[in-house]
Design a protein around this motif. Structure first.
Motif, PDB file in Angstrom:
ATOM      1  N   SER A 178       0.828  -1.210   0.000  1.00 16.27           N
ATOM      2  CA  SER A 178       0.000   0.000   0.000  1.00 16.27           C
ATOM      3  C   SER A 178       0.855   1.249   0.000  1.00 16.27           C
ATOM      4  N   LEU A 179       1.931   1.246   0.780  1.00 14.48           N
ATOM      5  CA  LEU A 179       2.830   2.401   0.814  1.00 14.48           C
ATOM      6  C   LEU A 179       3.499   2.608  -0.538  1.00 14.48           C
ATOM      7  N   SER A 189      -1.658   3.137 -11.888  1.00 16.38           N
ATOM      8  CA  SER A 189      -3.001   3.442 -12.379  1.00 16.38           C
ATOM      9  C   SER A 189      -4.070   2.627 -11.660  1.00 16.38           C
ATOM     10  N   GLY A 190      -3.672   1.539 -11.022  1.00 21.67           N
ATOM     11  CA  GLY A 190      -4.594   0.726 -10.238  1.00 21.67           C
ATOM     12  C   GLY A 190      -3.806  -0.088  -9.236  1.00 21.67           C
ATOM     13  N   PHE A 191      -4.489  -0.592  -8.220  1.00 20.46           N
ATOM     14  CA  PHE A 191      -3.793  -1.329  -7.167  1.00 20.46           C
ATOM     15  C   PHE A 191      -4.741  -2.374  -6.583  1.00 20.46           C
ATOM     16  N   GLU A 228       7.257  -2.388   7.966  1.00 19.75           N
ATOM     17  CA  GLU A 228       6.601  -2.359   6.656  1.00 19.75           C
ATOM     18  C   GLU A 228       7.085  -1.172   5.832  1.00 19.75           C
ATOM     19  N   ALA A 229       7.306  -0.036   6.492  1.00 16.79           N
ATOM     20  CA  ALA A 229       7.818   1.141   5.777  1.00 16.79           C
ATOM     21  C   ALA A 229       9.220   0.885   5.240  1.00 16.79           C
ATOM     22  N   ALA A 230      10.048   0.171   6.029  1.00 15.11           N
ATOM     23  CA  ALA A 230      11.398  -0.166   5.567  1.00 15.11           C
ATOM     24  C   ALA A 230      11.347  -1.105   4.369  1.00 15.11           C
TER      25      ALA A 230
END
Length: 290
Positions: A65-66, A74-76, A277-279
């Motif tokens: 998500s990050l 354009s989509g996820f 998760e950010a890492a």
């Protein structure tokens, strides 16, 4: 050329250059195609706020998500799910009688531009390994009882499980290419869970001192297998281990990116917290730019 005409020409050329630069930057900022994330709980981010899928314990602050927000696809679609194995790429995943997730590969389509895969830990029995080693540590905290358990009879059971998982990961990667032939495919490895340069922190975390090196080498073997399968199946491996060294379960709150048996920040035991998760997102984004 009169000054007024020269000025208009300069403005026109400058405007054209600015438009070209803006167009190029827009192309970089908005990669073509959809981004699809597949994987297990190290991908989904269990118990990290906000949980957007309670059946799969999926967070909107997990690394996919990050990355999707940072890269502007354009989509996820994130279909990662806690406890997932390679089998759950092609079959529905159930928690007892309740189906919590459909086959993850169903989310992969021909218009995808990026697919990431984080899988393998549950194939070798991640949860049972933690439970077994924690229990064994109580009997011999300064020895290596868990190592003895998994290497009894001269065979390393975890090494064998990793070897058996390799072709399953390869098959998933081939299936991704078949469904999304134009997509860039990345295999995301596991971060540093146990200390790289010490024998752990028992009893703070219930892993016997003599077992830390064995479990650390097992995780590295798992990551090496994932890298090898990526290379053999037209995919790119993302190393999240190196950049997370020094942020393992034995570190102080705020420094640890992997929570221990009793989490001190919102996360599942022995799983990444929001910082972890950010890492992992930073490692993925760096790989995308390479």
């Amino acid at each position: 050329m009169p000054n007024a005409v020269r000025a208009r020409a300069t403005v026109a050329v400058g405007g054209a250059l600015l438009l070209a630069v803006a167009t190029a930057n827009a192309a970089v900022a908005a990669p073509p195609g959809k981004y699809v994330s597949l994987g297990d709980s190290y991908v989904s981010g269990p118990l990290i706020p906000d949980q957007v899928n309670l059946g799969c314990l999926r967070s909107d602050q997990n690394y996919p998500s990050l990355t999707a927000a940072a890269e502007g696809f354009s989509g996820f679609a994130d279909v990662s799910c806690g406890a997932a194995t390679t089998d759950d790429m092609t079959q529905s995943q159930a928690d007892g009688p309740i189906v919590v997730n459909g086959p993850q590969l169903n989310a992969v389509t021909s218009d995808d531009g990026l697919v990431t895969l984080g899988i393998g830990g549950n194939d070798i029995g991640f949860i049972s390994i933690i439970a077994t080693c924690a229990g064994e540590s109580l009997t011999n905290p300064f020895g290596s009882p868990c190592t003895a358990h998994y290497t009894a009879g001269g065979t390393d059971q975890l090494a064998a499980a990793i070897d058996a998982t390799a072709p399953k990961v390869g098959a998933v990667l081939q299936a991704i290419h078949q469904r999304a032939p134009q997509a860039r495919v990345l295999v995301v490895g596991y971060p540093d869970i146990l200390p790289e340069y010490s024998n752990g922190c028992w009893p703070l975390e219930p892993i016997a001192y003599g077992d830390v090196s064995y479990l650390r080498s097992t995780e590295k073997r798992l990551n090496s297998m994932l890298a090898e399968e990526a290379a053999a199946n037209n995919a790119q491996y993302v190393d999240t281990y190196t950049s997370t060294i020094g942020h393992d379960v034995c570190q102080a709150p705020g420094t640890k990116w992997i929570e221990g048996l009793v989490p001190l920040a919102p996360a599942a035991p022995f799983h990444p917290n929001a910082q972890g998760e950010a890492a992992m997102a930073r490692a993925l984004e760096a790989a995308l730019g390479s």
